[in-house]
Write a protein that holds these residues in place. Structure first.
Motif, PDB file in Angstrom:
ATOM      1  N   CYS A  35      41.443  58.247  29.883  1.00  0.00           N
ATOM      2  CA  CYS A  35      40.844  59.424  30.516  1.00  0.00           C
ATOM      3  C   CYS A  35      41.222  60.747  29.838  1.00  0.00           C
ATOM      4  O   CYS A  35      40.717  61.794  30.221  1.00  0.00           O
ATOM      5  CB  CYS A  35      41.217  59.475  31.995  1.00  0.00           C
ATOM      6  N   CYS A  36      42.127  60.706  28.872  1.00  0.00           N
ATOM      7  CA  CYS A  36      42.533  61.873  28.064  1.00  0.00           C
ATOM      8  C   CYS A  36      43.337  62.925  28.813  1.00  0.00           C
ATOM      9  O   CYS A  36      43.581  64.006  28.286  1.00  0.00           O
ATOM     10  CB  CYS A  36      41.332  62.518  27.384  1.00  0.00           C
ATOM     11  N   ASN A  37      43.767  62.668  30.036  1.00  0.00           N
ATOM     12  CA  ASN A  37      44.603  63.613  30.763  1.00  0.00           C
ATOM     13  C   ASN A  37      46.040  63.551  30.248  1.00  0.00           C
ATOM     14  O   ASN A  37      46.517  62.490  29.833  1.00  0.00           O
ATOM     15  CB  ASN A  37      44.575  63.313  32.264  1.00  0.00           C
ATOM     16  N   PRO A  38      46.774  64.681  30.301  1.00  0.00           N
ATOM     17  CA  PRO A  38      48.152  64.715  29.799  1.00  0.00           C
ATOM     18  C   PRO A  38      49.125  64.063  30.777  1.00  0.00           C
ATOM     19  O   PRO A  38      49.115  64.353  31.975  1.00  0.00           O
ATOM     20  CB  PRO A  38      48.437  66.205  29.657  1.00  0.00           C
ATOM     21  N   ILE A  39      49.959  63.179  30.257  1.00  0.00           N
ATOM     22  CA  ILE A  39      50.956  62.465  31.060  1.00  0.00           C
ATOM     23  C   ILE A  39      52.342  62.866  30.572  1.00  0.00           C
ATOM     24  O   ILE A  39      52.627  62.807  29.371  1.00  0.00           O
ATOM     25  CB  ILE A  39      50.796  60.939  30.921  1.00  0.00           C
ATOM     26  N   GLU A  40      53.191  63.283  31.486  1.00  0.00           N
ATOM     27  CA  GLU A  40      54.573  63.588  31.140  1.00  0.00           C
ATOM     28  C   GLU A  40      55.391  62.308  31.292  1.00  0.00           C
ATOM     29  O   GLU A  40      55.338  61.652  32.329  1.00  0.00           O
ATOM     30  CB  GLU A  40      55.130  64.685  32.030  1.00  0.00           C
ATOM     31  N   VAL A  41      56.108  61.957  30.255  1.00  0.00           N
ATOM     32  CA  VAL A  41      56.848  60.694  30.198  1.00  0.00           C
ATOM     33  C   VAL A  41      58.335  60.971  29.992  1.00  0.00           C
ATOM     34  O   VAL A  41      58.700  61.826  29.178  1.00  0.00           O
ATOM     35  CB  VAL A  41      56.334  59.822  29.031  1.00  0.00           C
ATOM     36  N   THR A  42      59.167  60.272  30.742  1.00  0.00           N
ATOM     37  CA  THR A  42      60.609  60.255  30.506  1.00  0.00           C
ATOM     38  C   THR A  42      61.021  58.811  30.310  1.00  0.00           C
ATOM     39  O   THR A  42      60.651  57.946  31.103  1.00  0.00           O
ATOM     40  CB  THR A  42      61.382  60.863  31.695  1.00  0.00           C
ATOM     41  N   ALA A  43      61.744  58.566  29.225  1.00  0.00           N
ATOM     42  CA  ALA A  43      62.209  57.213  28.924  1.00  0.00           C
ATOM     43  C   ALA A  43      63.684  57.262  28.567  1.00  0.00           C
ATOM     44  O   ALA A  43      64.148  58.203  27.926  1.00  0.00           O
ATOM     45  CB  ALA A  43      61.411  56.611  27.776  1.00  0.00           C
ATOM     46  N   GLY A  44      64.414  56.237  28.996  1.00  0.00           N
ATOM     47  CA  GLY A  44      65.833  56.127  28.674  1.00  0.00           C
ATOM     48  C   GLY A  44      66.127  54.752  28.120  1.00  0.00           C
ATOM     49  O   GLY A  44      65.639  53.740  28.631  1.00  0.00           O
ATOM     50  N   PHE A  45      66.913  54.714  27.051  1.00  0.00           N
ATOM     51  CA  PHE A  45      67.290  53.463  26.404  1.00  0.00           C
ATOM     52  C   PHE A  45      68.802  53.336  26.345  1.00  0.00           C
ATOM     53  O   PHE A  45      69.510  54.328  26.184  1.00  0.00           O
ATOM     54  CB  PHE A  45      66.759  53.426  24.956  1.00  0.00           C
ATOM     55  N   GLU A  46      69.275  52.116  26.478  1.00  0.00           N
ATOM     56  CA  GLU A  46      70.680  51.772  26.232  1.00  0.00           C
ATOM     57  C   GLU A  46      70.683  50.593  25.286  1.00  0.00           C
ATOM     58  O   GLU A  46      70.101  49.542  25.600  1.00  0.00           O
ATOM     59  CB  GLU A  46      71.399  51.415  27.530  1.00  0.00           C
ATOM     60  N   ASN A  47      71.292  50.761  24.137  1.00  0.00           N
ATOM     61  CA  ASN A  47      71.335  49.714  23.112  1.00  0.00           C
ATOM     62  C   ASN A  47      69.928  49.187  22.804  1.00  0.00           C
ATOM     63  O   ASN A  47      69.692  47.980  22.760  1.00  0.00           O
ATOM     64  CB  ASN A  47      72.255  48.572  23.530  1.00  0.00           C
ATOM     65  N   THR A  48      68.996  50.103  22.621  1.00  0.00           N
ATOM     66  CA  THR A  48      67.579  49.829  22.318  1.00  0.00           C
ATOM     67  C   THR A  48      66.841  49.052  23.417  1.00  0.00           C
ATOM     68  O   THR A  48      65.749  48.570  23.197  1.00  0.00           O
ATOM     69  CB  THR A  48      67.384  49.132  20.956  1.00  0.00           C
ATOM     70  N   GLU A  49      67.415  48.965  24.612  1.00  0.00           N
ATOM     71  CA  GLU A  49      66.748  48.325  25.751  1.00  0.00           C
ATOM     72  C   GLU A  49      66.277  49.419  26.703  1.00  0.00           C
ATOM     73  O   GLU A  49      67.042  50.309  27.072  1.00  0.00           O
ATOM     74  CB  GLU A  49      67.705  47.384  26.481  1.00  0.00           C
ATOM     75  N   LEU A  50      65.006  49.362  27.110  1.00  0.00           N
ATOM     76  CA  LEU A  50      64.453  50.344  28.034  1.00  0.00           C
ATOM     77  C   LEU A  50      65.077  50.149  29.416  1.00  0.00           C
ATOM     78  O   LEU A  50      64.973  49.078  30.006  1.00  0.00           O
ATOM     79  CB  LEU A  50      62.933  50.190  28.111  1.00  0.00           C
ATOM     80  N   VAL A  51      65.745  51.187  29.920  1.00  0.00           N
ATOM     81  CA  VAL A  51      66.404  51.097  31.224  1.00  0.00           C
ATOM     82  C   VAL A  51      65.819  52.077  32.234  1.00  0.00           C
ATOM     83  O   VAL A  51      66.108  51.982  33.427  1.00  0.00           O
ATOM     84  CB  VAL A  51      67.929  51.322  31.104  1.00  0.00           C
ATOM     85  N   GLU A  52      64.988  53.013  31.759  1.00  0.00           N
ATOM     86  CA  GLU A  52      64.372  53.997  32.651  1.00  0.00           C
ATOM     87  C   GLU A  52      63.019  54.387  32.070  1.00  0.00           C
ATOM     88  O   GLU A  52      62.886  54.601  30.859  1.00  0.00           O
ATOM     89  CB  GLU A  52      65.248  55.242  32.757  1.00  0.00           C
ATOM     90  N   PHE A  53      62.011  54.466  32.924  1.00  0.00           N
ATOM     91  CA  PHE A  53      60.692  54.928  32.492  1.00  0.00           C
ATOM     92  C   PHE A  53      59.981  55.556  33.671  1.00  0.00           C
ATOM     93  O   PHE A  53      59.893  54.956  34.747  1.00  0.00           O
ATOM     94  CB  PHE A  53      59.849  53.786  31.944  1.00  0.00           C
ATOM     95  N   GLU A  54      59.503  56.777  33.488  1.00  0.00           N
ATOM     96  CA  GLU A  54      58.714  57.464  34.494  1.00  0.00           C
ATOM     97  C   GLU A  54      57.528  58.121  33.809  1.00  0.00           C
ATOM     98  O   GLU A  54      57.669  58.663  32.713  1.00  0.00           O
ATOM     99  CB  GLU A  54      59.535  58.551  35.202  1.00  0.00           C
ATOM    100  N   ALA A  55      56.388  58.066  34.453  1.00  0.00           N
ATOM    101  CA  ALA A  55      55.183  58.724  33.938  1.00  0.00           C
ATOM    102  C   ALA A  55      54.477  59.392  35.100  1.00  0.00           C
ATOM    103  O   ALA A  55      54.243  58.762  36.128  1.00  0.00           O
ATOM    104  CB  ALA A  55      54.265  57.702  33.281  1.00  0.00           C
ATOM    105  N   TRP A  56      54.158  60.664  34.962  1.00  0.00           N
ATOM    106  CA  TRP A  56      53.509  61.380  36.039  1.00  0.00           C
ATOM    107  C   TRP A  56      52.550  62.417  35.496  1.00  0.00           C
ATOM    108  O   TRP A  56      52.564  62.750  34.327  1.00  0.00           O
ATOM    109  CB  TRP A  56      54.529  61.991  36.992  1.00  0.00           C
ATOM    110  N   GLU A  57      51.690  62.908  36.391  1.00  0.00           N
ATOM    111  CA  GLU A  57      50.743  63.949  36.035  1.00  0.00           C
ATOM    112  C   GLU A  57      51.509  65.178  35.572  1.00  0.00           C
ATOM    113  O   GLU A  57      52.521  65.548  36.168  1.00  0.00           O
ATOM    114  CB  GLU A  57      49.867  64.305  37.234  1.00  0.00           C
ATOM    115  N   LEU A  58      51.028  65.817  34.538  1.00  0.00           N
ATOM    116  CA  LEU A  58      51.669  67.006  34.000  1.00  0.00           C
ATOM    117  C   LEU A  58      51.708  68.088  35.065  1.00  0.00           C
ATOM    118  O   LEU A  58      50.708  68.345  35.736  1.00  0.00           O
ATOM    119  CB  LEU A  58      50.913  67.511  32.773  1.00  0.00           C
TER     120      LEU A  58
END
Length: 60
Positions: A35-58
């Protein structure tokens, strides 16, 4: 790079973003590939493993 699949907070379609697993915590904005809308993303990794992910409307 780490490919993560999730639902767009605007159109609810399943999409994926490529995340850099070498960066332990990151926040950025990327457009939905459907849909081309902007998404704000936060990601957290520990030892290259994804441990946190959030995506929300800008601006939310």
């Amino acid at each position: 790079m780490y490919e993560h699949f999730f639902q767009c907070p605007y159109c609810w379609e399943e999409i994926s973003f490529l995340l850099d697993a070498s960066v332990s915590r990151q926040t950025y904005v990327e457009d939905c590939e459907v849909c081309c809308n902007p998404i704000e993303v936060t990601a957290g990794f520990e030892n290259t493993e994804l441990v946190e992910f959030e995506a929300w409307e800008l601006g939310q």
